[in-house]
Design an enzyme around this catalytic site. Structure first.
Site, PDB file in Angstrom:
ATOM      1  N   LYS A   1      19.732  -2.148   5.918  1.00 50.58           N
ATOM      2  CA  LYS A   1      19.170  -3.138   4.992  1.00 50.58           C
ATOM      3  C   LYS A   1      18.253  -2.470   3.975  1.00 50.58           C
ATOM      4  CE  LYS A   1      15.692  -4.539   8.368  1.00 50.58           C
ATOM      5  NZ  LYS A   1      16.382  -4.379   9.650  1.00 50.58           N
TER       6      LYS A   1
ATOM      7  N   LYS B   1      23.656   5.947   6.980  1.00 49.32           N
ATOM      8  CA  LYS B   1      24.088   4.746   7.710  1.00 49.32           C
ATOM      9  C   LYS B   1      23.882   3.487   6.862  1.00 49.32           C
ATOM     10  CE  LYS B   1      20.343   2.841  10.419  1.00 49.32           C
ATOM     11  NZ  LYS B   1      20.133   2.023  11.586  1.00 49.32           N
TER      12      LYS B   1
ATOM     13  N   LYS C   1       6.896   5.790  10.262  1.00 50.57           N
ATOM     14  CA  LYS C   1       6.563   4.572   9.514  1.00 50.57           C
ATOM     15  C   LYS C   1       5.118   4.585   9.013  1.00 50.57           C
ATOM     16  CE  LYS C   1      10.048   1.425  11.295  1.00 50.57           C
ATOM     17  NZ  LYS C   1      10.355   0.157  11.972  1.00 50.57           N
TER      18      LYS C   1
END
Ligand code: ADP
Ligand code: NA
Length: 330
Positions: A200, A197, A114
């Site tokens: 969102k 997968k 991240k």
């Protein structure tokens, strides 16, 4: 013997949960109410590590809680609360951060991923210490088990290491939690990119079914799902990821074993499967939406449920924090 205690959290980082969240996580939370002493937390403290909008966060925290209740969490049988309502989380997190090595925290792959995306200079210290707060979330409740997916394994290992380290340094205080591998957890993939997968952060909204979107839209997405070459309806995630994903969703929502479905669709086409699944999805989401709306339409009742949840959570958290503070010398 008392039921084993579990703690699990979900971030309020979207307006709506998607079908992957429901089938991969929330559905198991509902089931575990029968077998475990369950603590479920909307982890809003975790939702501010990468920048956020305050009004949106507040709204999403309520939406998340309402959807969890609508999906079947029963405040009589579980403890459902919002993380920021229990100040002991960051209090314990500070203590745990002081026994975490800088190098140890630097090895967390989720932080590396991240922060690389954000740029190391812009990534917040909160993003860096996130797994330590997560450890505190779990240890405060003396959880025996934590349901974890593959992506959270390293964080749970850190939690276990920190619990053991604290116990060794200051005396037995924390239960060392084990990973709770949830059997039959459905891995749901993207309807447009069936090897990725459902998430969102999907590249196209057509790939994900949101629980709170217009059911007609969900039905359309199912009918336009990417399927595979050939025409046979068989379950083979490697060779036929699209059809296999549809069968997984179908089976999970109806309880019909995949083999039965494969038998039932023998000789039929992808169109038949999609049409029927679209109906199954619509039937499933409608009542969830109705119940979610009922909770949102009665803000005082939702506030009350969350206040009761926070009170139940705090009764445990205060005691654990007191014990830890005593050991540390506070
Ligand atoms: P997202 O991947 O959309 O960002 P989160 O990471 O917030 O979702 O996941 C919340 C919970 O839902 C986690 O327990 C995660 O394992 C589960 N989950 C998310 N996506 C899926 C999926 N496609 N299939 C099964 N479970 C999923
Ligand atoms: Na994610």
């Amino acid at each position: 013997t008392p039921r084993p205690r579990v703690l699990s959290g979900i971030q309020p980082t979207a307006d709506s949960f998607h079908l992957g969240n429901y089938l991969g996580a929330v559905r198991n939370w509902v089931a575990m109410q029968e077998t475990h002493d369950t603590f479920y937390c909307v982890v809003d403290l975790h939702a501010i590590t990468m920048g956020h909008d305050p009004a949106l966060l507040r709204q999403r925290t309520r939406l998340s809680a309402a959807q969890l209740l609508a999906a079947g969490l029963d405040p009589e049988r579980c403890t459902l609360f919002v993380q920021s309502h229990v100040p002991e989380h960051p209090q314990l997190s500070w203590v745990m951060s002081c026994i975490t090595g800088f190098g140890e925290a630097s090895r967390m792959t989720q932080f590396k991923d991240k922060s690389a995306k954000q740029g190391t200079d812009r990534a917040s210290v909160g993003l860096f210490t996130y797994p330590i707060l997560q450890a505190a979330d779990i240890l405060l409740y003396q959880a025996d088990a934590v349901p974890v997916g593959e992506d959270q394994r390293q964080h749970l290992e850190l939690t276990r290491d920190l619990a053991q380290r604290f116990n060794t340094l200051f005396g037995k205080t924390f239960t060392v939690p084990s990973a709770f591998i949830v059997r039959d957890t459905a891995k749901i993939t993207d309807l447009q990119e069936p090897t990725a997968k459902m998430s969102k952060s999907a590249s196209s909204p057509a790939g994900i079914i949101e629980l709170l979107e217009d059911p007609a839209r969900s039905a359309k997405k199912i009918r336009s799902a990417v399927t595979d070459t050939g025409r046979e309806i068989i379950f083979d995630p490697a060779a036929k990821p699209g059809v296999s994903n549809l069968l997984t969703i179908y089976s999970a929502l109806t309880g019909r074993p995949i083999d039965d479905l494969v038998g039932a669709y023998d000789g039929k086409g992808y169109g038949d499967l999609k049409k029927d699944l679209a109906e199954v999805v619509v039937e499933f989401v409608r009542p969830v939406q109705e119940r979610t709306r009922a909770y949102l339409d009665d803000p005082a009742q939702l506030d009350k449920l969350l206040a009761i949840g926070a009170e139940k959570a705090r009764a445990v958290a205060v005691e654990t924090l007191r014990a830890a503070y005593d050991k540390v010398g506070f």
